[in-house]
Design a protein around this motif. Structure first.
Motif, short mmCIF file in Angstrom:
data_model
loop_
_atom_site.label_atom_id
_atom_site.label_comp_id
_atom_site.label_asym_id
_atom_site.label_seq_id
_atom_site.Cartn_x
_atom_site.Cartn_y
_atom_site.Cartn_z
N UNK A 217 -0.27 13.05 15.00
CA UNK A 217 -0.29 14.00 13.88
C UNK A 217 -1.46 13.68 12.94
N UNK A 218 -1.71 12.40 12.69
CA UNK A 218 -2.82 12.00 11.82
C UNK A 218 -4.15 12.46 12.41
N UNK A 219 -4.34 12.24 13.70
CA UNK A 219 -5.58 12.67 14.36
C UNK A 219 -5.75 14.18 14.29
N UNK A 220 -4.66 14.90 14.55
CA UNK A 220 -4.72 16.37 14.49
C UNK A 220 -5.07 16.84 13.08
N UNK A 221 -4.44 16.26 12.08
CA UNK A 221 -4.69 16.64 10.69
C UNK A 221 -6.14 16.36 10.32
N UNK A 222 -6.64 15.20 10.71
CA UNK A 222 -8.02 14.83 10.40
C UNK A 222 -8.99 15.74 11.16
N UNK A 223 -8.68 16.04 12.41
CA UNK A 223 -9.52 16.95 13.20
C UNK A 223 -9.59 18.32 12.52
N UNK B 60 0.84 -1.21 0.00
CA UNK B 60 0.00 0.00 0.00
C UNK B 60 0.87 1.26 0.00
N UNK B 61 1.90 1.26 0.82
CA UNK B 61 2.80 2.42 0.86
C UNK B 61 3.47 2.63 -0.49
N UNK B 62 3.89 1.53 -1.13
CA UNK B 62 4.47 1.64 -2.47
C UNK B 62 3.47 2.23 -3.45
N UNK B 63 2.22 1.77 -3.38
CA UNK B 63 1.18 2.30 -4.27
C UNK B 63 0.95 3.78 -4.02
N UNK B 64 0.88 4.15 -2.75
CA UNK B 64 0.64 5.56 -2.43
C UNK B 64 1.75 6.45 -2.98
N UNK C 150 0.74 12.04 5.54
CA UNK C 150 1.83 11.33 4.86
C UNK C 150 1.43 9.86 4.75
N UNK C 151 2.05 9.10 3.85
CA UNK C 151 1.73 7.67 3.77
C UNK C 151 1.92 6.95 5.11
N UNK C 152 2.95 7.29 5.85
CA UNK C 152 3.20 6.64 7.14
C UNK C 152 2.10 6.98 8.15
N UNK C 153 1.67 8.24 8.17
CA UNK C 153 0.59 8.65 9.07
C UNK C 153 -0.70 7.94 8.69
N UNK D 27 3.53 5.89 -5.59
CA UNK D 27 3.51 5.94 -7.05
C UNK D 27 2.24 6.57 -7.62
N UNK D 28 1.19 6.65 -6.79
CA UNK D 28 -0.07 7.22 -7.27
C UNK D 28 0.00 8.74 -7.24
N UNK D 29 -0.82 9.34 -8.07
CA UNK D 29 -0.96 10.79 -8.01
C UNK D 29 -1.66 11.12 -6.70
N UNK D 30 -1.52 12.35 -6.27
CA UNK D 30 -2.15 12.79 -5.02
C UNK D 30 -3.65 12.53 -5.07
N UNK D 31 -4.16 11.91 -4.02
CA UNK D 31 -5.59 11.63 -3.94
C UNK D 31 -6.29 12.82 -3.30
N UNK D 32 -6.82 13.69 -4.10
CA UNK D 32 -7.52 14.86 -3.57
C UNK D 32 -8.99 14.52 -3.38
N UNK D 33 -9.54 15.02 -2.29
CA UNK D 33 -10.96 14.83 -2.05
C UNK D 33 -11.74 15.71 -3.01
N UNK D 34 -12.80 15.15 -3.54
CA UNK D 34 -13.66 15.88 -4.45
C UNK D 34 -14.88 16.36 -3.68
N UNK D 35 -15.59 17.38 -4.18
CA UNK D 35 -16.81 17.82 -3.49
C UNK D 35 -17.78 16.67 -3.25
N UNK D 36 -17.88 15.75 -4.20
CA UNK D 36 -18.78 14.60 -4.03
C UNK D 36 -18.31 13.72 -2.87
N UNK D 37 -16.99 13.61 -2.68
CA UNK D 37 -16.46 12.83 -1.56
C UNK D 37 -16.87 13.48 -0.24
#
Length: 184
Positions: free
Chosen positions: A169-175, A82-86, A132-135, A88-98
């Motif tokens: 950090x992940x919780x803070x970012x999501x909050x 999964x980390x390898x995929x992340x 980040x992928x690790x977070x 190599x993938x383009x940035x996953x931006x949230x869309x208004x529909x998301x």
């Protein structure tokens, strides 16, 4: 330790028994798919991760240490893929529909609501934006998959303090992300 059933299947797989391997895959593919979907935020990519994970399991079953939980070993393989995929993938931006899917889910009063795969994708994209992928991995394993801190350490290879720090950090970012979307 793997379950008795897993141990028996692993032993048979090591002898080349493909039917035993099929049963092993069936027993664990949902767990791997769940992790992959939450990590990569794309159903097709998640399916690819599941296939690649079990291909690696088959190829490396001789390296598996039966004194350790099989599911931990599986999580290690799947999370690294999964980390390898992340990366190599383009940035996953949230869309208004998301964001709308998250709003609909948050306002649903039904306590037994099951999320569809596409809804998970939307929610993950919305909440994980900026991680980040690790977070994302630590957050997913700990809070979405329900692994203990010790299991997260084993899967990720991070120390206890690194797991704690990445989760914080992940919780803070999501909050902060939820606050920007209008949630308290």
């Amino acid at each position: 330790m793997p379950s008795t059933t897993d141990q028996q299947l692993i032993s048979q797989c090591r002898e080349g028994n493909k039917d035993a391997f099929r049963l092993l895959v069936q027993a664990h593919q949902r767990m791997v798919f769940s992790l992959a979907l939450k990590m990569v935020g794309d159903e097709e990519e998640a399916k690819d991760v599941v296939q690649e994970t079990f291909l690696r399991v088959w190829q490396r079953l001789g390296d598996y240490d039966t004194r350790r939980p099989f599911t931990t070993w599986l999580y290690v393989i799947a999370s690294r893929l999964c980390l390898d995929r992340l990366r190599s993938m383009k940035h996953l931006a949230a869309l208004p529909a998301d964001e709308q899917v998250l709003r609909d889910f948050a306002s649903d009063s039904g306590t037994q609501r099951q999320l569809e795969n596409r809804e998970w994708v939307s929610i993950v994209r919305t909440l994980a934006e900026g991680l980040s992928p690790k977070q994302r991995l630590v957050f997913t394993l700990s809070l979405l998959e329900g692994l203990t801190s010790q299991e997260v350490e084993q899967v990720t290879g991070l120390t206890a303090s690194q797991v704690k720090s990445n989760l914080y950090v992940a919780r803070q970012t999501i909050r902060e992300r939820l606050n920007r979307l209008g949630y308290e």
